[in-house]
Scaffold this active site. Sequence first.
Site, short mmCIF file in Angstrom:
data_model
loop_
_atom_site.label_atom_id
_atom_site.label_comp_id
_atom_site.label_asym_id
_atom_site.label_seq_id
_atom_site.Cartn_x
_atom_site.Cartn_y
_atom_site.Cartn_z
N TYR A 1 9.44 -9.53 -2.71
CA TYR A 1 8.46 -10.56 -2.42
C TYR A 1 9.10 -11.87 -2.00
O TYR A 1 8.55 -12.59 -1.16
CB TYR A 1 7.51 -10.77 -3.60
CG TYR A 1 6.41 -9.74 -3.57
CD1 TYR A 1 5.40 -9.81 -2.62
CD2 TYR A 1 6.41 -8.68 -4.45
CE1 TYR A 1 4.42 -8.85 -2.55
CE2 TYR A 1 5.42 -7.71 -4.39
CZ TYR A 1 4.43 -7.80 -3.44
OH TYR A 1 3.46 -6.84 -3.35
N GLN B 1 -6.66 -9.88 5.11
CA GLN B 1 -5.94 -9.05 4.14
C GLN B 1 -4.53 -9.60 3.95
O GLN B 1 -3.78 -9.11 3.12
CB GLN B 1 -5.84 -7.62 4.66
CG GLN B 1 -7.18 -6.94 4.83
CD GLN B 1 -7.03 -5.67 5.65
OE1 GLN B 1 -6.76 -4.60 5.13
NE2 GLN B 1 -7.20 -5.78 6.95
N HIS C 1 -6.39 -9.91 -0.44
CA HIS C 1 -5.25 -9.34 -1.16
C HIS C 1 -4.36 -10.40 -1.79
O HIS C 1 -3.19 -10.13 -2.07
CB HIS C 1 -4.44 -8.44 -0.20
CG HIS C 1 -5.20 -7.22 0.22
ND1 HIS C 1 -4.85 -6.43 1.28
CD2 HIS C 1 -6.33 -6.64 -0.30
CE1 HIS C 1 -5.72 -5.42 1.42
NE2 HIS C 1 -6.63 -5.54 0.47
N CYS D 1 1.32 -14.63 -14.11
CA CYS D 1 2.14 -14.05 -15.17
C CYS D 1 1.75 -12.58 -15.35
O CYS D 1 0.57 -12.25 -15.46
CB CYS D 1 1.93 -14.83 -16.46
SG CYS D 1 2.80 -14.05 -17.85
N CYS E 1 7.07 -17.18 -17.34
CA CYS E 1 5.85 -17.97 -17.53
C CYS E 1 6.11 -19.09 -18.53
O CYS E 1 6.73 -18.86 -19.58
CB CYS E 1 4.76 -17.02 -18.06
SG CYS E 1 3.24 -17.83 -18.57
N GLY F 1 -5.84 -6.55 14.27
CA GLY F 1 -4.52 -6.18 13.75
C GLY F 1 -4.54 -5.53 12.38
O GLY F 1 -3.69 -5.82 11.55
N SER G 1 -4.85 -1.63 10.40
CA SER G 1 -4.87 -0.17 10.59
C SER G 1 -6.13 0.43 9.99
O SER G 1 -6.46 1.58 10.26
CB SER G 1 -3.64 0.45 9.94
OG SER G 1 -3.55 0.06 8.59
N1 APR Z 1 -1.59 -7.38 17.93
C1 APR Z 1 -2.63 -6.64 17.45
N2 APR Z 1 -2.45 -5.62 16.59
C2 APR Z 1 -1.20 -5.33 16.20
C3 APR Z 1 -0.08 -6.05 16.67
C4 APR Z 1 -0.31 -7.11 17.59
N3 APR Z 1 0.68 -7.86 18.09
N4 APR Z 1 1.04 -5.51 16.10
C5 APR Z 1 0.63 -4.52 15.31
N5 APR Z 1 -0.71 -4.39 15.37
C6 APR Z 1 -1.57 -3.47 14.61
C7 APR Z 1 -1.00 -2.09 14.38
O1 APR Z 1 -1.33 -1.22 15.45
C8 APR Z 1 -1.70 -1.67 13.10
O2 APR Z 1 -2.97 -1.06 13.35
O3 APR Z 1 -1.71 -4.03 13.32
C9 APR Z 1 -1.97 -3.01 12.37
C10 APR Z 1 -1.09 -3.23 11.18
O4 APR Z 1 -1.45 -2.28 10.21
P1 APR Z 1 -0.92 -2.37 8.72
O5 APR Z 1 0.56 -2.58 8.72
O6 APR Z 1 -1.44 -1.18 8.00
O7 APR Z 1 -1.56 -3.71 8.14
P2 APR Z 1 -2.95 -3.92 7.42
O8 APR Z 1 -4.02 -3.12 8.07
O9 APR Z 1 -3.16 -5.39 7.34
O10 APR Z 1 -2.66 -3.33 5.99
C11 APR Z 1 -3.67 -3.40 5.01
O11 APR Z 1 -2.20 -2.54 3.35
O12 APR Z 1 -0.14 -2.45 2.26
C12 APR Z 1 -1.41 -2.98 2.25
O13 APR Z 1 -2.00 -4.92 1.10
C13 APR Z 1 -1.37 -4.49 2.28
O14 APR Z 1 -2.97 -6.00 3.28
C14 APR Z 1 -2.21 -4.83 3.50
C15 APR Z 1 -3.07 -3.60 3.66
#
Ligand code: APR
Length: 268
Positions: free
Chosen positions: A78, A112, A130, A138, A166, A206, A208
């Site tokens: 982190y 997120q 998130h 803590c 803490c 952006g 998934s």
């Molecule tokens: N522009 C638009 N989309 C993009 C770009 C970009 N420049 N670069 C990557 N992406 C897309 C990818 O195609 C993918 O679909 O962003 C997405 C990133 O996906 P994840 O890494 O899964 O991120 P996210 O959806 O925010 O994850 C959700 O998972 O691990 C947990 O808590 C964590 O908040 C996070 C949650």
Amino acid sequence: MNQAGENSGAPGADLKRASDALSNAGHIVCFSGAGISAESGIATYRDPLTGIWAQHDPRTLETASTFRKNPQLVWGWYLWRRQQVVNAQPNAAHLAVSQLAATGRKVSVITQNVDDLHERVGSVGVLHLHGSLSTSKCFACHRLGTLPEHQMPIPSEGALIEPPRCGRCSGKLRPNVVWYGEDLPSGVWKSAIALVKSCDVLISVGTSGIVTPAADIPWLALSSGATVIHVNTEDVSTAEPNELMLIGKATEVLPKLFALVPRAEQPQ
Ligand code: APR
């Protein structure tokens, strides 16, 4: 679906439909995931990591059980992510979202992401589903606090770093983020649902769409009658009638899309 609205069989069709939906909207929700900050240099969760962290999976690092077993590893992870955020600058997509409100529409931001890049370009009232890397909690008594700065910069990528303690109970501090298997902060989630159910358009940028319950947000918007516009480098749509897919980088698609949205007409 559409390459930023231009490369499909119906050139510009989704971009035009998206700008029309935004132009007619009174309330717009921007729902962002890691992809909006990718072009600021912050690693996404599902894109492969490079360097030392390539040996680890965030899905196993970001859990209470890993923190119990190896708090130095998780704290080091982190601090590395926090350092990425501190060194990063908001990009054109964060800026475009913050400037959309200047068209005279209500714009709410739900993210997120645990970074603060939306806020750093002036978005206010951002709901962090998130949690946030800027604050700590803590592990024992759950007291919230600030994130100590004295351990940054980290000595090296992948360093094992002892979590600070803490001030109240001497428990180990953890970041104030939601780990796998943990509930979302209920007040934040309730507020997010209320916004999503009342919006006219939800722009999902952006993400998934894999991690629930946040991944349900576009569905909630669709089932409440809103139009959902996905902006992503990959096709993440499910081909619902009120769903539009703009494929491309957030920094390119959002400014282009919002430039097509005129100022809202003021009520007479
Ligand atoms: N522009 C638009 N989309 C993009 C770009 C970009 N420049 N670069 C990557 N992406 C897309 C990818 O195609 C993918 O679909 O962003 C997405 C990133 O996906 P994840 O890494 O899964 O991120 P996210 O959806 O925010 O994850 C959700 O998972 O691990 C947990 O808590 C964590 O908040 C996070 C949650």
